[in-house]
Design an enzyme around this catalytic site. Structure first.
Site, PDB file in Angstrom:
ATOM      1  N   THR A 179      34.571   9.500 -10.277  1.00  0.00           N
ATOM      2  CA  THR A 179      33.710  10.661 -10.478  1.00  0.00           C
ATOM      3  C   THR A 179      34.163  11.803  -9.580  1.00  0.00           C
ATOM      4  OG1 THR A 179      32.146  10.143  -8.697  1.00  0.00           O
ATOM      5  CG2 THR A 179      31.705   9.174 -10.864  1.00  0.00           C
ATOM      6  N   ASP A 180      33.867  13.030  -9.996  1.00  0.00           N
ATOM      7  CA  ASP A 180      33.929  14.117  -9.032  1.00  0.00           C
ATOM      8  C   ASP A 180      32.841  13.839  -7.995  1.00  0.00           C
ATOM      9  OD1 ASP A 180      34.547  16.466  -7.717  1.00  0.00           O
ATOM     10  OD2 ASP A 180      34.498  17.702  -9.515  1.00  0.00           O
ATOM     11  N   TRP A 181      32.992  14.405  -6.805  1.00  0.00           N
ATOM     12  CA  TRP A 181      32.110  14.040  -5.689  1.00  0.00           C
ATOM     13  C   TRP A 181      30.668  14.443  -5.995  1.00  0.00           C
ATOM     14  CZ3 TRP A 181      36.553  12.263  -5.309  1.00  0.00           C
ATOM     15  CH2 TRP A 181      37.001  11.527  -4.206  1.00  0.00           C
ATOM     16  N   GLY A 182      29.797  13.421  -6.060  1.00  0.00           N
ATOM     17  CA  GLY A 182      28.402  13.657  -6.405  1.00  0.00           C
ATOM     18  C   GLY A 182      28.182  13.806  -7.892  1.00  0.00           C
ATOM     19  N   GLY A 183      29.185  13.462  -8.700  1.00  0.00           N
ATOM     20  CA  GLY A 183      29.130  13.718 -10.131  1.00  0.00           C
ATOM     21  C   GLY A 183      28.540  12.602 -10.972  1.00  0.00           C
TER      22      GLY A 183
END
Length: 814
Positions: A228-232
């Site tokens: 995932t993108d960070w926090g995604g």
């Protein structure tokens, strides 16, 4: 599975633990089984491994690393091999810093000139993007570590990027927004892909079965890891089912527990989890091998030289009236502009690199042989007007033969998390240019920015050199081109419109509330301008040289085209020859022409080379929505060899047999798409293209706010505390901009204003969990005391669970 025996030894809890980070940048390890943590680091154009407190916004400094030109600059080189060599150097530095996965390259399409992260992406064209990205990936991974191509997919705006729903038709999705990923994955063989924050046609990208399973896994046969993108991550279980193995950063075991409970409840078969574990283990073991070797220091000087070489090939000469460049020997120049003293050489945000060396224009002038009579700042970097600085600049300009004027965009205008507000450069710089023109019309402007700008002032400069964001060695590279030591060979990888209003997505960018509609369909960049016959300032593929090139003797064969390319000038130089293909049939709408091949050739004065550009599997294909696969339309095709998308040097035709697929469209229902005039398509026509009703694009202001609503929506909340918080945040942003603290103001917009509520849990590393977030939402929706009690109760519960787990681990180890 490759690691079946090892996986059999794992408990369910251990398997689940591998699915999310140990901390901000590292994956989880399992010591008893020899599974080590992997380190993931930002790095599209340089390694950003943070030594101290970690963040995803580029706030805290990182370990020094070579800052290469950003992707927007590298794309102007049109040199796949150069990108591969640069990738190899990036990979060497990653190995030296014990990085397993380098988070890059970024290859999202430049749908709109104002997209805030355009400096970090390659091009408006998927073919050029894919080929360059594949080269960079091969170079990075030649070192034994992994590249991570991002952001998959259709992530083309920064505003509300964690919640926006991108509405795009299937054909446009395939032909424009996924082709670059297809090339990068199939030809670059990337081991890792990063999913994007946004939704795609109603489903979050990392949960989208069509995107992640049907296309990425089944059609492209990708067998690597998706992170995932960070926090995604939105719904962790849905993401895992879609094949998104790794969630970053850590959630302090919260989402791991969701996976465990989903397996126990039968929502996820343990076999599916095992497949995800197997892919993660393969990535860990393969990238970990090279990191076992003794630490090797990089040669800082040679890496700096490589950064300079990339920069020299990426700089674009846009105007050279009267051959003012290269500067004649002995010409006296006045150097003016704040960017000459402090170079603008990279973007801001998660790709921000701490350079090992930083070339300086003023310090490099003497070595370049350029005769400078002095320097003046001329303008305030962040836009404040100052007549005294203008007057001082004009005074020195009067005494010079030529004015070298360094202008561009500042660091807080182009940044991750924010889209630009206009295509203009700051007014104080334009006013300085006009004032200088009155005292000395011999102006050479050096432009430093990572994205497209309007240039209503271009008639006031005789020379224009665009450095883009050219990395730590860019200042010296620019001087070498100005002095004639290097012949410019960069060509634009994006179109420069005359006005922002001319762009096809003008009326539909950015999506402000629920969704963003890609009503222009496949007509982005030159595909639109060349089809709709809209004049531009500089076309795609444009760039001048200090020499001239002649094209001749075109031969169109079944599998390739050949032609002769001759350097007809007096200086050695490199020319980018471009192959465009256009279909003569009008049965299926499509752009007038599309890039289908290119080559960069170095030629001595008078030298001729015979050039071959092959037709590949993408040369004549289109995506048919009726058959749901790639097809070829039987027709005659224009074969165009060009120096830019509008500078066609050689023309030919070829007949191509088709696949016999049924026509996919009702021509009468899509008049705008058949003419290419798509800058203001009606909703009805767009829905005809989609094949279904587009979702309502505005928020329902009557509903309670939930996980995927943003802090910005607190302006409509029922709770007075939420409304007060919204107005306080808005005032803080306004006030900080007013007093000149623009970086801090930007941070508020990036990390607070457009953050969905779930991001509070996903990005705080377990400080706030989802049950606590439920209490926060109660407060937001008007139940202050009930919500506060819930937050405190869930926090106590969370801390007790962690204490019990810690005690259990200690007991097990005794």
């Amino acid at each position: 599975m490759k690691h079946k025996d090892l996986i059999k030894q794992m408990t369910l809890e251990e398997k689940a633990s591998l699915m999310s980070g140990k901390d901000f940048w590292q994956t989880m390890d399992i010591e008893r089984l020899g599974v080590k943590s992997m380190f993931l680091a930002d790095g599209p154009h340089g390694i950003r491994k943070q030594a101290a407190a970690a963040d995803h916004l580029g706030l805290n400094p990182s370990i020094p690393a070579t800052c290469f030109p950003t992707a927007a600059a590298v794309a102007n080189s049109w040199d796949v091999l150069l990108g591969e060599v640069m990738g190899y150097y990036l990979g060497r530095e990653a190995v030296a810093q014990k990085v397993n996965v380098l988070l890059g390259p970024g290859i999202n399409m430049k749908r709109n000139p104002l997209a805030g992260r355009n400096f970090e992406y390659l091009s408006e064209d998927p073919y050029l993007t894919g080929k360059l990205a594949a080269g960079m990936i091969r170079g990075i991974q030649a070192n034994g570590i992994s590249a991570c191509v991002k952001h998959f997919a259709v992530n083309n705006q920064e505003e509300r990027r964690m919640a926006i729903d991108t509405i795009v038709d299937e054909r446009t999705l395939r032909e424009v927004y996924l082709t670059a990923f297809e090339i990068a994955i199939k030809e670059g063989h990337t081991q890792t892909v990063m999913s994007s924050y946004n939704m795609l046609n109603g489903t979050y990208a990392n949960e989208n079965m069509h995107l992640m399973r049907d296309i990425l896994r089944d059609e492209w046969n990708f067998d690597g890891v998706v992170v995932t993108d960070w926090g995604g991550s939105n719904d962790r279980v849905a993401g895992l089912l879609a094949g998104n193995e790794l969630e970053m950063p850590t959630t302090a075991d919260e989402t791991n527990e969701e996976i465990i409970q989903a397996v126990k409840a039968g929502k996820i078969k343990e076999d599916v989890l095992d497949e995800c574990v197997d892919r993660l283990l393969e990535l860990s073991f393969t990238t970990g091998e090279v990191l076992k070797e003794p630490h090797q220091e990089i040669d800082i000087a040679s890496h700096h030289e490589m950064a300079q070489r990339v920069s020299e090939e990426s700089i674009v000469l846009l105007k050279n009236e009267g051959n003012i460049l290269p500067l004649k020997k002995g010409v006296k120049v006045a150097v003016i502009g704040d960017f000459a003293k402090e170079a603008r050489y990279q973007g801001a945000g998660s790709s921000n690199v701490n350079p090992t060396i930083l070339s300086n224009t003023l310090e490099s002038l003497e070595e370049s042989g350029i005769v400078s009579i002095g320097y003046e700042q001329g303008f305030d970097r962040y836009g404040k007007k100052n007549k005294k600085k203008v007057d001082q600049a004009c005074a020195i300009a009067k005494q010079a033969n030529v004015v070298l004027l360094y202008i561009g965009l500042d660091e807080v205008t182009e940044a991750e998390g924010l889209d630009r507000q206009s295509m203009e450069i700051p007014e104080n710089q334009v006013e300085l240019l006009h004032a200088l023109y009155e005292v000395n019309p011999n102006i050479v402007a050096v432009l430093s920015c990572g994205s497209v700008v309007e240039m209503p002032w271009i008639d006031k400069v005789k020379g224009l050199l665009h450095g883009y964001l050219s990395g730590q060695a860019g200042a010296k590279a620019i001087l070498r081109i100005l002095a004639g030591d290097v012949n410019p060979s960069g060509k634009l990888a994006e179109t420069y419109p005359i006005r922002y209003e001319d762009t096809p997505s003008y009326y539909h960018f950015p999506g402000k509330e629920v969704s963003v509609e890609y009503r222009e369909g496949p007509y982005i960049g030159y595909r639109y301008f060349d089809t709709a016959n809209v004049n531009v300032l500089f076309p795609f593929g444009y760039g001048l040289s200090y020499t001239t090139f002649e094209y001749s003797n075109l031969q169109v064969n079944k599998n390739d085209v050949t032609f002769d390319l001759k350097n007809t000038g007096s200086m050695a130089g490199m020319e980018v020859a471009q192959l465009y293909v256009g279909c003569q049939s009008s049965d299926i709408f499509r752009p007038a022409k599309e890039l289908k091949g290119f080559t960069k050739t170095n030629l001595q004065p008078g030298e001729t080379k015979n050039i071959t550009i092959p037709f590949d599997d993408k040369a004549f294909r289109y995506f048919n929505i009726k058959t749901n696969k790639w097809e070829i339309e039987e027709a005659n095709y224009d074969i165009l060899i060009a120096a830019s998308s509008t500078d066609i040097r050689l023309r030919g035709t070829t007949f191509v047999e088709g696949t016999g697929a049924p026509l996919p469209y009702d021509k009468a229902a899509l008049p705008s798409y058949y003419t290419g005039k798509v800058n203001d398509v009606s909703l009805t026509e767009f829905e005809s293209l989609l094949g279904y009703k587009a979702p309502v694009a505005i928020w329902d202001r009557t509903k309670p706010l939930g996980y995927n609503d943003t802090i910005a929506q607190c302006q409509y909340a029922k709770g007075l505390f939420a409304k007060f918080s919204f107005h306080a945040i808005s005032f803080a942003h306004w006030f900080l901009r007013k007093i000149g603290k623009r970086s801090t103001a930007n941070l508020i917009m990036m990390s607070i204003y457009h953050m969905p509520f779930r991001g509070i849990a996903r990005m705080t590393g377990g400080i706030i969990n989802m049950p606590m977030l439920d209490g926060i939402l109660m407060i937001v929706n008007g139940h202050f005391f009930k919500g506060l009690r819930h937050v405190l109760k869930e926090r106590r519960k969370m801390l007790k669970v962690r204490k019990d787990k810690k005690l259990a681990r200690v007991t097990e180890g005794m």
